[in-house]
Design an enzyme around this catalytic site. Structure first.
Site, PDB file in Angstrom:
ATOM      1  N   ALA A 145      14.713  52.346  46.061  1.00  0.00           N
ATOM      2  CA  ALA A 145      15.436  52.826  47.238  1.00  0.00           C
ATOM      3  C   ALA A 145      15.765  51.683  48.208  1.00  0.00           C
ATOM      4  O   ALA A 145      15.597  51.805  49.422  1.00  0.00           O
ATOM      5  CB  ALA A 145      14.625  53.901  47.944  1.00  0.00           C
ATOM      6  N   HIS A 193       2.891  49.040  45.284  1.00  0.00           N
ATOM      7  CA  HIS A 193       2.874  50.330  44.573  1.00  0.00           C
ATOM      8  C   HIS A 193       2.916  50.157  43.049  1.00  0.00           C
ATOM      9  O   HIS A 193       3.949  50.272  42.406  1.00  0.00           O
ATOM     10  CB  HIS A 193       3.936  51.310  45.060  1.00  0.00           C
ATOM     11  CG  HIS A 193       5.316  50.784  45.321  1.00  0.00           C
ATOM     12  ND1 HIS A 193       6.029  50.041  44.422  1.00  0.00           N
ATOM     13  CD2 HIS A 193       6.119  50.942  46.390  1.00  0.00           C
ATOM     14  CE1 HIS A 193       7.217  49.757  44.918  1.00  0.00           C
ATOM     15  NE2 HIS A 193       7.291  50.280  46.118  1.00  0.00           N
ATOM     16  N   GLY A 229      10.643  56.437  48.376  1.00  0.00           N
ATOM     17  CA  GLY A 229       9.498  56.618  49.258  1.00  0.00           C
ATOM     18  C   GLY A 229       8.797  57.928  48.931  1.00  0.00           C
ATOM     19  O   GLY A 229       9.000  58.525  47.866  1.00  0.00           O
ATOM     20  N   ASP A 262       0.188  60.798  45.079  1.00  0.00           N
ATOM     21  CA  ASP A 262       0.744  62.090  45.481  1.00  0.00           C
ATOM     22  C   ASP A 262       0.975  63.032  44.313  1.00  0.00           C
ATOM     23  O   ASP A 262       1.456  64.154  44.503  1.00  0.00           O
ATOM     24  CB  ASP A 262       2.052  61.890  46.260  1.00  0.00           C
ATOM     25  CG  ASP A 262       3.152  61.207  45.450  1.00  0.00           C
ATOM     26  OD1 ASP A 262       2.882  60.810  44.299  1.00  0.00           O
ATOM     27  OD2 ASP A 262       4.266  61.063  45.979  1.00  0.00           O
ATOM     28  N   ILE A 300      13.228  57.917  42.903  1.00  0.00           N
ATOM     29  CA  ILE A 300      12.289  58.304  43.957  1.00  0.00           C
ATOM     30  C   ILE A 300      12.454  57.332  45.119  1.00  0.00           C
ATOM     31  O   ILE A 300      12.539  56.116  44.925  1.00  0.00           O
ATOM     32  CB  ILE A 300      10.846  58.298  43.440  1.00  0.00           C
ATOM     33  CG1 ILE A 300      10.647  59.404  42.401  1.00  0.00           C
ATOM     34  CG2 ILE A 300       9.859  58.495  44.585  1.00  0.00           C
ATOM     35  CD1 ILE A 300       9.248  59.454  41.826  1.00  0.00           C
ATOM     36  N   ASP A 334       3.485  55.068  51.308  1.00  0.00           N
ATOM     37  CA  ASP A 334       4.903  54.745  51.135  1.00  0.00           C
ATOM     38  C   ASP A 334       5.756  55.834  51.778  1.00  0.00           C
ATOM     39  O   ASP A 334       6.874  56.125  51.330  1.00  0.00           O
ATOM     40  CB  ASP A 334       5.258  54.574  49.656  1.00  0.00           C
ATOM     41  CG  ASP A 334       6.583  53.838  49.436  1.00  0.00           C
ATOM     42  OD1 ASP A 334       7.048  53.161  50.372  1.00  0.00           O
ATOM     43  OD2 ASP A 334       7.162  53.972  48.343  1.00  0.00           O
TER      44      ASP A 334
END
EC number: 3.5.1.25
Length: 376
Positions: A138, A211, A306, A243, A304, A269
């Site tokens: 992103a 990440h 964040g 998550d 994806i 994030d």
């Protein structure tokens, strides 16, 4: 000075049942089991009920939340992000900025420096623009650039505590050395590096993998790439977005088995949609659609973009997956704090700052204390 009675306190080494904790000013004065005695200061202890007390969470990678973003030149908007995450237990945080023109990054960093001075945030993390276009996620591809010396120098300042760099880029290894020499942490991420290039990044002084698994060339049994290097290299702290969407829970277990809790930091994030409903939002200059908690780019690759994660949920997901309270606390607080040299936070120990998160039986946040004061 106040003594609090609680059900349990999670320390770096143990879980103390039927416990108490004493706070004086901004700091932890003492703690222990009630069966071993409590301080007698002439005041009635305050009973906080059936709660588990863990140290305030330390999030080293977050972009926004509560409808606001750190990618701003409005300090009040940035303060709203910190306040939002504070209610979810994050008491120490870096403000992460996504790729933007260099002048914009300099202006945003200058804005956030005010929050550092006021103790609201611990510093700034530049996640771009020195990233691989092949693994940009992103980040606006047209704004990415090689980390040339003058450009890196332009965005560095005392406020910047971490910079993510793809080590395979032109001047990548020299840039890592430049960041480390400036007193900041160099992180390896958004990278298409080979195994050897990733190791070279650590050799140059990088100490964090941004990440893990996400924004990296995937692991293959004949081509381990950046993921394999990060798991194997004991010099690297591994950020994990826990998550259940960025990583399958079993992948998190693989990372834990390979690296151990002392090398993993839970991060969010999080972007501005965190805590909000379904709809269209932005991360940097890119539009993002959020549906049922999953944030993806509205156009192009639909990657994806964040997360909508908060640290209390990341912690709870770890515990519900079988991680002990002590180990989950290390990943959510102690390990990231130690990596950045923030030795006054990250664990419940005598003399450290009184950053406390009170959790119920389902590990949902009940109250948060930061520097000895309860957050509203």
């Amino acid at each position: 000075m106040t003594v609090y009675r609680v059900c349990r306190v999670v320390t770096p080494d143990d879980v103390l049942e039927n416990a108490w904790i004493q706070v004086e000013g901004e700091d932890i004065r003492a703690f222990g089991r009630r069966s071993e005695g409590m301080p007698a200061d002439g005041k009635r202890p305050e009973d906080l009920g059936d709660v588990t007390v863990v140290p305030g969470f330390v999030d080293i990678h977050t972009h926004g939340g509560g409808g606001s973003t750190y990618s701003t030149t409005d300090p009040e908007e940035a303060r709203k992000v910190a306040a939002f995450h504070g209610k979810h237990g994050t008491t120490t945080t870096l403000a992460s900025l996504v790729t933007a023109p260099l002048d914009e990054l300099v202006a945003q960093t200058a804005c956030l420096a005010e929050l550092i001075t006021d103790g609201v945030i611990a510093g700034v993390h530049l996640e771009g623009p020195f990233l691989s276009e092949a693994r940009c996620g992103a980040h606006e591809p047209s704004l990415l650039r090689p980390p040339l010396k003058d450009d890196v120098a332009k965005v560095l300042s005392d406020a910047v505590k971490m910079v993510t760099i793809a080590p395979e880029l032109e001047n990548g290894l020299d840039a890592i050395r430049q960041v480390v020499d400036a007193g900041a942490v160099a992180a390896l991420g958004h990278t298409d590096a080979t195994y050897e290039q990733m190791v070279a990044g650590a050799d140059a002084g990088a100490t964090v993998a941004t990440h893990l698994f996400n924004g990296m060339r995937p692991f293959h049994h004949r081509d381990p790439g950046p993921v394999g290097a990060a798991l194997n290299d004991e010099r690297l702290l591994l950020e994990v977005i826990n998550d259940g969407m960025h990583l399958d829970p079993q992948v998190v277990r693989v990372a834990l088995a390979a690296a151990g809790v002392n090398r993993i930091a839970l991060i969010t994030d999080a972007m501005e949609a965190t805590g909000m409903g379904n709809g269209r939002y932005k991360i940097g200059s890119l539009e993002v659609d959020v549906k049922d908690g999953l944030a993806t780019l509205a156009h192009g690759t639909h990657s994806i973009a964040g997360s909508t994660l908060t640290m209390d949920v990341a912690f709870r997901n770890a515990v519900q997956a079988g991680v002990s309270l002590v180990d989950a606390s290390r990943m959510a607080s102690t390990t990231p704090a130690q990596t950045f040299g923030w030795y006054d936070v990250g664990s419940i120990e005598t003399g450290k700052r009184a950053d406390l998160v009170l959790l119920d039986d389902e590990y949902a946040v009940q109250r948060v204390m930061r520097a000895g004061s309860w957050l509203d």
